[in-house]
Design a protein around this motif. Structure first.
Motif, PDB file in Angstrom:
ATOM      1  N   ASP B 101      38.413  -8.943 -37.716  1.00 24.81           N
ATOM      2  CA  ASP B 101      38.358  -7.535 -38.088  1.00 24.81           C
ATOM      3  C   ASP B 101      39.231  -6.688 -37.155  1.00 24.81           C
ATOM      4  O   ASP B 101      39.148  -6.837 -35.933  1.00 24.81           O
ATOM      5  CB  ASP B 101      36.907  -7.048 -38.022  1.00 24.81           C
ATOM      6  CG  ASP B 101      36.750  -5.723 -38.715  1.00 24.81           C
ATOM      7  OD1 ASP B 101      36.503  -5.737 -39.931  1.00 24.81           O
ATOM      8  OD2 ASP B 101      36.913  -4.680 -38.052  1.00 24.81           O
ATOM      9  N   PRO B 102      40.083  -5.818 -37.706  1.00 20.89           N
ATOM     10  CA  PRO B 102      40.970  -5.026 -36.835  1.00 20.89           C
ATOM     11  C   PRO B 102      40.227  -4.100 -35.878  1.00 20.89           C
ATOM     12  O   PRO B 102      40.636  -3.919 -34.732  1.00 20.89           O
ATOM     13  CB  PRO B 102      41.830  -4.233 -37.829  1.00 20.89           C
ATOM     14  CG  PRO B 102      41.175  -4.367 -39.147  1.00 20.89           C
ATOM     15  CD  PRO B 102      40.395  -5.627 -39.124  1.00 20.89           C
ATOM     16  N   GLU B 103      39.113  -3.525 -36.366  1.00 26.89           N
ATOM     17  CA  GLU B 103      38.359  -2.602 -35.501  1.00 26.89           C
ATOM     18  C   GLU B 103      37.703  -3.363 -34.341  1.00 26.89           C
ATOM     19  O   GLU B 103      37.662  -2.892 -33.208  1.00 26.89           O
ATOM     20  CB  GLU B 103      37.294  -1.883 -36.351  1.00 26.89           C
ATOM     21  CG  GLU B 103      36.425  -0.896 -35.619  1.00 26.89           C
ATOM     22  CD  GLU B 103      37.182   0.349 -35.179  1.00 26.89           C
ATOM     23  OE1 GLU B 103      38.277   0.601 -35.689  1.00 26.89           O
ATOM     24  OE2 GLU B 103      36.663   1.055 -34.289  1.00 26.89           O
ATOM     25  N   PHE B 104      37.209  -4.563 -34.641  1.00 27.44           N
ATOM     26  CA  PHE B 104      36.597  -5.438 -33.626  1.00 27.44           C
ATOM     27  C   PHE B 104      37.612  -5.786 -32.540  1.00 27.44           C
ATOM     28  O   PHE B 104      37.311  -5.768 -31.342  1.00 27.44           O
ATOM     29  CB  PHE B 104      36.106  -6.704 -34.339  1.00 27.44           C
ATOM     30  CG  PHE B 104      35.353  -7.688 -33.490  1.00 27.44           C
ATOM     31  CD1 PHE B 104      33.987  -7.561 -33.298  1.00 27.44           C
ATOM     32  CD2 PHE B 104      36.005  -8.771 -32.928  1.00 27.44           C
ATOM     33  CE1 PHE B 104      33.291  -8.484 -32.546  1.00 27.44           C
ATOM     34  CE2 PHE B 104      35.316  -9.703 -32.175  1.00 27.44           C
ATOM     35  CZ  PHE B 104      33.955  -9.553 -31.981  1.00 27.44           C
ATOM     36  N   LYS B 105      38.853  -6.087 -32.988  1.00 25.50           N
ATOM     37  CA  LYS B 105      39.913  -6.442 -32.033  1.00 25.50           C
ATOM     38  C   LYS B 105      40.348  -5.217 -31.222  1.00 25.50           C
ATOM     39  O   LYS B 105      40.620  -5.314 -30.040  1.00 25.50           O
ATOM     40  CB  LYS B 105      41.126  -6.993 -32.792  1.00 25.50           C
ATOM     41  CG  LYS B 105      40.995  -8.446 -33.183  1.00 25.50           C
ATOM     42  CD  LYS B 105      42.282  -8.872 -33.872  1.00 25.50           C
ATOM     43  CE  LYS B 105      42.117 -10.210 -34.539  1.00 25.50           C
ATOM     44  NZ  LYS B 105      43.220 -10.465 -35.467  1.00 25.50           N
ATOM     45  N   ARG B 106      40.420  -4.074 -31.921  1.00 31.09           N
ATOM     46  CA  ARG B 106      40.911  -2.860 -31.274  1.00 31.09           C
ATOM     47  C   ARG B 106      40.011  -2.450 -30.101  1.00 31.09           C
ATOM     48  O   ARG B 106      40.472  -1.946 -29.090  1.00 31.09           O
ATOM     49  CB  ARG B 106      40.977  -1.719 -32.289  1.00 31.09           C
ATOM     50  CG  ARG B 106      41.832  -0.540 -31.867  1.00 31.09           C
ATOM     51  CD  ARG B 106      41.804   0.546 -32.909  1.00 31.09           C
ATOM     52  NE  ARG B 106      40.478   1.136 -33.066  1.00 31.09           N
ATOM     53  CZ  ARG B 106      39.938   2.015 -32.232  1.00 31.09           C
ATOM     54  NH1 ARG B 106      40.593   2.419 -31.176  1.00 31.09           N
ATOM     55  NH2 ARG B 106      38.712   2.499 -32.445  1.00 31.09           N
TER      56      ARG B 106
END
Lengths: 203, 287
Positions: B101-106
């Motif tokens: 997930d991009p938000e998780f990585k961000r």
């Protein structure tokens, strides 16, 4: 004084006039469809799909790609897209490594909600397990009530009168926890005994 | 590809829906491993997410993206409040879905599956320190390579299985079509047909145990093997590791009650959903 080379300028402008519209056209074509346009319909994914090996009712990864290319999502949605096992075997086999799995997520949310909820009602009638049935009923109710209860939902939520029903919320499951801990303990002892059967006799 | 796996000193344990509700053995076994790792000084601390919600994968599959986003933000906010970047999962779907997930990585989180954790322990020869006895001689183990971990998360699972089998003192055998799907993502009869093929392949390989690292695979393959009456047993990797502990009974007594208490604590800690849970209680009784 050196003369300006008009030939270079005119040829540059001509090149830009050709490139810009072409780039705009490509952008318009690729914007919504993402990777789907790169699919060359070689059918390798159909051979890899474990679901297609067991049923004919599933649409299959290639047709999902075709649906995304043409923009007619109903081709995929009406033919049991929910049977997809999300195993990404198609992605692995694909010569261009296209992600059908990700594409299903991209397909328009509203349309998917509408058609899948119809599918869930049909599926619901076949399920023998009452617990599962209750969960699915809740899901279906949530989808169906969406259009009708919008103002009521908005009012209750803004004034915090009622939390919206979430079938996956932990609070719903609390009464089961005690029996679960007992079950887990019994299960672990059983597994341990089954592994070390021979060793116990020696001791 | 994730090649380097270091053992973090502090962890967040994300239980996941299937593990916490359908697979009580796996849940208890993972808690026992973590507690014993703390006692042996391998890790320092682990925390659980108060009032943890589904990772959102189940909602995504039925097309309910609204719930998925709500759950994601709720979980991420809770994890940010705890302030530990490494999250441990017992399910392949959660590992992949939250990990990609991009938000998780961000926000700088890192997803670790239980097999990666145990592999890192085995490589540092901490797994031998953790277990008290090895599996009986001549035990054969085969691995099922979960699609979500191998294809979508890029974990080199075949290598990890071999290393762990060596540390547990078992022989590793490869089954036919080990990378095939277990069918858990699909529905109804189709899923059972795919699962039966998988169970047959595992049985033909001559293995005694098939340790699994994905909750979805475990749930469906256990049922399929019971129906087919196979010799090979399908169980989770954590319960296989835990059964090598001599003091298992002590831990079960200690943690069987503690898990219930932690559930009560969860309720007290979460101030936001306190009123909501109270409001929902009368509905539960009537059902």
């Amino acid at each position: 004084m050196k003369m300006i080379d008009y030939q270079i300028i005119t040829s540059g402008v001509a090149a830009l006039l050709i490139i810009i519209p072409f780039a705009m056209l490509m952008y318009m074509l690729l914007r919504d469809k993402g990777e789907a346009i790169l699919c060359m319909e070689c059918q390798q994914c159909r051979a890899a799909c474990p679901v297609l090996q067991n049923t004919d009712e599933y649409v299959g990864p290639k047709d999902i790609m075709v649906a995304a290319k043409s923009g007619k999502y109903s081709i995929a949605l009406e033919r049991n897209i929910q049977l997809c096992a999300t195993c990404a075997a198609c992605m692995e086999r694909c010569p261009r490594k296209l992600e059908v799995d990700a594409l299903i997520r991209e397909i328009s949310h509203d349309e998917m909600n509408r058609i899948l909820s119809r599918g869930t009602i049909e599926y619901l009638q076949k399920i023998p397990n009452p617990k599962m049935q209750r969960t699915y009923e809740a899901v279906v109710r949530r989808f169906e009530g969406k259009e009708l209860n919008v103002p009521w939902d908005w009012i209750t939520r803004t004034f915090r009168l009622r939390k919206s029903y979430n079938p996956f919320d932990d609070n719903k499951m609390k009464p089961q926890l005690k029996t679960q801990a007992v079950k887990g303990a019994e299960g672990l002892r059983k597994i341990r005994d089954s592994i070390f059967e021979g060793d116990r006799d020696e001791k | 590809m994730k090649n380097k796996i270091e053992i973090p000193e502090r962890l967040v344990f994300f239980e996941g829906c299937t593990t916490s509700r359908a697979l009580p053995e796996t849940r208890l076994a993972t808690y026992i491993i973590l507690e014993k790792a703390i006692e042996k000084g391998i890790i320092k601390e682990y925390r659980i997410i108060p009032n943890e919600r589904c990772c959102g994968y189940a909602s995504m599959v039925i097309g309910d993206f609204k719930t998925q986003k709500e759950n994601l933000i709720f979980n991420l906010n809770a994890m940010t409040r705890i302030g530990i970047p490494d999250v441990l999962f017992t399910c392949g779907a959660c590992t992949q879905f939250l990990g990609n997930d991009p938000e998780f990585k961000r926000r700088g989180f890192r997803s670790i599956n239980i097999i990666e954790f145990l592999y890192a322990l085995a490589k540092r020869s901490d797994l031998e320190k953790l277990i008290d006895r090895k599996l009986p001689k001549g035990t054969k183990i085969t691995g099922h390579y979960s699609c979500h971990l191998r294809r979508l998360s890029g974990v080199r699972i075949e290598k990890l299985y071999r290393e762990i089998a060596r540390a547990l003192g078992a022989e590793y055998v490869e089954m036919k079509d080990a990378t095939d799907c277990c069918g858990a993502g699909s529905e109804g009869e189709v899923a059972m047909k795919i699962a039966k093929k998988k169970v047959e392949n595992a049985d033909n390989s001559g293995a005694d145990f098939v340790p699994l690292v994905c909750a979805g695979c475990e749930a469906i393959l256990a049922v399929a093997s019971r129906q087919a009456g196979t010799k090979a047993k399908f169980l989770s990797l954590s319960s296989l590791v835990v059964s090598c502990f001599d003091d298992l009974d002590k831990w079960i007594e200690k943690l069987g009650g503690a898990i219930e208490k932690s559930a009560e604590k969860k309720e007290l800690r979460a101030g936001e959903s306190k009123s909501a849970s109270k409001a929902e209680k009368p509905g539960e009784n009537s059902e």
